[in-house]
Design a protein around this motif. Sequence first.
Motif, PDB file in Angstrom:
ATOM      1  N   PRO A 118     -13.876   5.424  -9.859  1.00 28.64           N
ATOM      2  CA  PRO A 118     -12.856   5.832  -8.884  1.00 28.64           C
ATOM      3  C   PRO A 118     -11.813   4.749  -8.600  1.00 28.64           C
ATOM      4  O   PRO A 118     -10.756   5.054  -8.065  1.00 28.64           O
ATOM      5  CB  PRO A 118     -13.661   6.139  -7.633  1.00 28.64           C
ATOM      6  CG  PRO A 118     -15.041   6.392  -8.099  1.00 28.64           C
ATOM      7  CD  PRO A 118     -15.232   5.560  -9.327  1.00 28.64           C
ATOM      8  N   THR A 119     -12.075   3.495  -8.924  1.00 27.19           N
ATOM      9  CA  THR A 119     -11.075   2.475  -8.628  1.00 27.19           C
ATOM     10  C   THR A 119     -10.280   2.098  -9.862  1.00 27.19           C
ATOM     11  O   THR A 119      -9.578   1.102  -9.866  1.00 27.19           O
ATOM     12  CB  THR A 119     -11.740   1.211  -8.062  1.00 27.19           C
ATOM     13  OG1 THR A 119     -12.809   0.860  -8.928  1.00 27.19           O
ATOM     14  CG2 THR A 119     -12.265   1.444  -6.679  1.00 27.19           C
ATOM     15  N   GLY A 120     -10.386   2.879 -10.905  1.00 21.24           N
ATOM     16  CA  GLY A 120      -9.641   2.553 -12.115  1.00 21.24           C
ATOM     17  C   GLY A 120     -10.442   1.604 -12.992  1.00 21.24           C
ATOM     18  O   GLY A 120     -11.523   1.131 -12.611  1.00 21.24           O
ATOM     19  N   GLY A 162      -6.387   0.607 -12.535  1.00 20.19           N
ATOM     20  CA  GLY A 162      -6.885   0.041 -11.291  1.00 20.19           C
ATOM     21  C   GLY A 162      -5.702  -0.478 -10.505  1.00 20.19           C
ATOM     22  O   GLY A 162      -5.125  -1.521 -10.843  1.00 20.19           O
ATOM     23  N   ILE A 163      -5.316   0.238  -9.472  1.00 19.68           N
ATOM     24  CA  ILE A 163      -4.052  -0.108  -8.826  1.00 19.68           C
ATOM     25  C   ILE A 163      -4.177  -1.419  -8.075  1.00 19.68           C
ATOM     26  O   ILE A 163      -5.204  -1.714  -7.483  1.00 19.68           O
ATOM     27  CB  ILE A 163      -3.558   1.047  -7.936  1.00 19.68           C
ATOM     28  CG1 ILE A 163      -2.091   0.878  -7.632  1.00 19.68           C
ATOM     29  CG2 ILE A 163      -4.381   1.179  -6.682  1.00 19.68           C
ATOM     30  CD1 ILE A 163      -1.353   2.161  -7.545  1.00 19.68           C
ATOM     31  N   ARG A 223       1.697   6.270   7.701  1.00 23.59           N
ATOM     32  CA  ARG A 223       1.564   5.989   6.288  1.00 23.59           C
ATOM     33  C   ARG A 223       2.436   6.872   5.399  1.00 23.59           C
ATOM     34  O   ARG A 223       2.877   6.447   4.336  1.00 23.59           O
ATOM     35  CB  ARG A 223       0.101   6.156   5.890  1.00 23.59           C
ATOM     36  CG  ARG A 223      -0.346   5.346   4.708  1.00 23.59           C
ATOM     37  CD  ARG A 223      -1.843   5.483   4.543  1.00 23.59           C
ATOM     38  NE  ARG A 223      -2.216   6.889   4.455  1.00 23.59           N
ATOM     39  CZ  ARG A 223      -2.271   7.543   3.305  1.00 23.59           C
ATOM     40  NH1 ARG A 223      -2.021   6.921   2.193  1.00 23.59           N
ATOM     41  NH2 ARG A 223      -2.594   8.812   3.279  1.00 23.59           N
ATOM     42  N   GLY A 259       0.787  -1.223   0.000  1.00 23.17           N
ATOM     43  CA  GLY A 259       0.000   0.000   0.000  1.00 23.17           C
ATOM     44  C   GLY A 259       0.816   1.268   0.000  1.00 23.17           C
ATOM     45  O   GLY A 259       0.422   2.263   0.592  1.00 23.17           O
ATOM     46  N   GLU A 268     -13.258  -0.847  -3.455  1.00 18.16           N
ATOM     47  CA  GLU A 268     -12.762  -1.067  -2.102  1.00 18.16           C
ATOM     48  C   GLU A 268     -13.927  -1.261  -1.151  1.00 18.16           C
ATOM     49  O   GLU A 268     -14.967  -0.629  -1.278  1.00 18.16           O
ATOM     50  CB  GLU A 268     -11.978   0.166  -1.638  1.00 18.16           C
ATOM     51  CG  GLU A 268     -10.560   0.189  -2.147  1.00 18.16           C
ATOM     52  CD  GLU A 268      -9.877   1.479  -1.735  1.00 18.16           C
ATOM     53  OE1 GLU A 268      -9.608   1.626  -0.527  1.00 18.16           O
ATOM     54  OE2 GLU A 268      -9.636   2.318  -2.597  1.00 18.16           O
ATOM     55  N   GLU A 292     -15.277  -0.694   2.460  1.00 21.34           N
ATOM     56  CA  GLU A 292     -14.962   0.123   3.634  1.00 21.34           C
ATOM     57  C   GLU A 292     -15.241  -0.682   4.883  1.00 21.34           C
ATOM     58  O   GLU A 292     -16.333  -1.187   5.090  1.00 21.34           O
ATOM     59  CB  GLU A 292     -15.817   1.388   3.629  1.00 21.34           C
ATOM     60  CG  GLU A 292     -15.306   2.408   2.644  1.00 21.34           C
ATOM     61  CD  GLU A 292     -16.121   3.688   2.716  1.00 21.34           C
ATOM     62  OE1 GLU A 292     -16.345   4.164   3.830  1.00 21.34           O
ATOM     63  OE2 GLU A 292     -16.526   4.171   1.668  1.00 21.34           O
ATOM     64  N   LYS A 293     -14.185  -0.792   5.698  1.00 23.07           N
ATOM     65  CA  LYS A 293     -14.373  -1.528   6.943  1.00 23.07           C
ATOM     66  C   LYS A 293     -14.481  -0.536   8.091  1.00 23.07           C
ATOM     67  O   LYS A 293     -13.826   0.493   8.091  1.00 23.07           O
ATOM     68  CB  LYS A 293     -13.173  -2.450   7.188  1.00 23.07           C
ATOM     69  CG  LYS A 293     -13.098  -3.583   6.191  1.00 23.07           C
ATOM     70  CD  LYS A 293     -11.839  -4.390   6.451  1.00 23.07           C
ATOM     71  CE  LYS A 293     -11.403  -5.109   5.190  1.00 23.07           C
ATOM     72  NZ  LYS A 293      -9.984  -5.383   5.172  1.00 23.07           N
ATOM     73  N   ILE A 294     -15.331  -0.855   9.017  1.00 22.55           N
ATOM     74  CA  ILE A 294     -15.467   0.028  10.168  1.00 22.55           C
ATOM     75  C   ILE A 294     -14.772  -0.619  11.372  1.00 22.55           C
ATOM     76  O   ILE A 294     -14.975  -1.793  11.621  1.00 22.55           O
ATOM     77  CB  ILE A 294     -16.945   0.298  10.489  1.00 22.55           C
ATOM     78  CG1 ILE A 294     -17.596   0.942   9.268  1.00 22.55           C
ATOM     79  CG2 ILE A 294     -17.053   1.189  11.692  1.00 22.55           C
ATOM     80  CD1 ILE A 294     -19.060   1.209   9.439  1.00 22.55           C
TER      81      ILE A 294
END
Lengths: 304, 422
Positions: free
Chosen positions: A292-294, A246-247, A100, A33, A300, A302-304
């Motif tokens: 947006p993700t290529g 899309g990475i 990061r 990442g 993606e 989303e995790k909470i």
Amino acid sequence: MEYFLQQLINGLTLGAIYGLIAIGYTMVYGIIGMINFAHGEIYMLGAFISLIAYLAATTIGGGGVAVGLMVALLATMLFTALWGWAVERVAYRPLRGAPRLAPLISAIGMSIVLQNFAQLSQGARVKPLPPVFRGGFTLLEGETFSVHLSYLQIVIVALTVTLMAVFTFVIARTALGRAQRATEQDMKMAALLGVDVDKTISTTFVMGAALAAVAGFMVTLYYGVIDFYIGFLAGIKAFTAAVLGGIGSLPGAMLGGLLIGLIEAFWSGYFSIEYKDVAAFSILVLVLLFRPTGLLGRPEVEKI
Amino acid sequence: MAAAGSRMDLRRALADALVGGFVAAALAFPMLGFRLEDSSTGLSLGLRMGWVAAAAAVVFAGRLALTLLAGTRRPRSGPLERLGERFAGTRHWAGWAMIGLAAVLPFLPFADRNLVDKATMVLIYVMLGWGLNIVVGLAGLLDLGFVAFYAVGAYSYAILSETFGLSFWVCLPLAGLFAAGFGLALGFPVLRLRGDYLAIVTLGFGEIIRVILQNWVDVTNGPNGISGIDRPTLFGLSFSAMAPEGQPTFADFFGIDYSAEHRVTFLYFIILAMALLTNLFTLRIRRLPVGRAWEALREDEIACRSLGLNPTTVKLSAFATGAMFAGFAGSFFATRQGFISPESFTFIESAVILAIVVLGGMGSQIGVVLAALLLVGLPEWFRELQQYRMLAFGGAMVLIMLWRPSGLLASRSPTISLGAAK
């Protein structure tokens, strides 16, 4: 029509080169990442090393052109991969688990270091290599314009396709590829299940660097001029290509690279050469707006 | 036992250093071992294997020294940790002391024109760092193209003053507005993207601006840049030796001899005031709802959305605010240099500004000052080593990051939190 076909061929060749660099970005991004900012410089080193190896093999070693090219390709992949490994070991591995932005700054620093290292050790002047690989086909004989496909362009595209096939196989079928995919999904879990995470990440860098080395080798032959500054723009464009496709996705990186190459070739063919970089980035923004993700990226979660 | 243990350690350290030396030799072999030489007959190769040996020896010695020293080093609580803690207690005091020092700097006995000039340069970066800190440190948006707004500010002042003859003080707010406008225009489509996508788009935008500046010759004069940009005046008093007729110069008005140093000092105070305003703004806005929203968004975007904050508007405001300060700094840069060209707005500038923010410890205002002194001030003193300066600069970025991954003075705590902070 002839002109269009010519730009298509040029664009595909350029795109193959971008795609090879983009794979390095996308693999590293997928696995830890982080944007490996120094990857463009690795490609630049690859170009230099291939030039040096070619000259060493032909002048000092006394080999012919074919021998020289083979030696150059292998030596470039070997030494550039070592550079890629060393950069990861020195500048990124100690920062695993750090905030990061820390590896990003470290990567930018490393990129400055490598660029200036190349400048200091090999001089700032542009290095020209007379074409070693002449000839080609004339595909279409137009009235004012004829379409050329050089042997070199065929070699570049063929080599890229071969490498892509090999790497897709490695990622999809081998134990190493499995370890990489596991590390990508969950580093901690992979470590618990016996994957040597550090080694896997190192291998990823080595693979990415080897592909960038091939790109550097091809660019040296294709354009015949290199300097210490080529890594920056190529790096940005290859990263753009990785994001566009899309990475994290290997075919995406290749597709993105081809698209960027084609956009650049057509834009400079039909509009203006000065603004070709602007065109590539504008397309990127447009694509990201709608996907947006290529192009080939997975959405993606989303995790909470 | 201890002796045996240390002998084992020594042997391991030696083996480790030997591996390092070998790797260094292999790395150096193609790049240092051969030298590409252009001549009239084409490229040829020169040999210099001595350099390879030297590189290997340096790495071997360095690696050995590091491993041996690492055994004796106390973990944690380095001097900077203590400094950070002390700063945390007396941050107010330290900040005021720094401001006081900055205010009297030009009048100190050892301060010559050169020093004030360099201090001005550092202050520009401090201001840029504080501006970017709003975007990166407070709102947590990674912006790799900050220099674009700096360029917009610089060029808007240069063009406005050239075409309409507006003075610096009129153009300054306009430049800020323009930069903020660009921030809005860019931010609007891209701020919906997540973290690293934003980074690459801002990086691309920075490059686009530079390419446009280089190629739109009618407006920006292309690669030649714009020269002869107006200098700022103090309530209409100019700082030149000869004023245009009917207007007194600064020296005339106060009945003192003309000296070029007056202008340098004046510029220094302008940027000091601008930088301090940026700082004051940041400190204040952190207590306003919008500042709170930035920090909240940085900490947890999903929670923010659940509580009814619109992430796009909040991000956009941070982005535009940061851009505005870059615009201010840009127009100051233009007026200080008197000449601008696209050369001054390359990616490396963005990288330097971002490095200042991250090295300083994101969100820490004093950290930005320290990092700017370290990254901009220090290399200014080593200008003679031109060639090796950038090499050392990049190396320093890597080393500082390895040494302190969360920045020199890390203080990324939210301004306010419920209960004990994590």
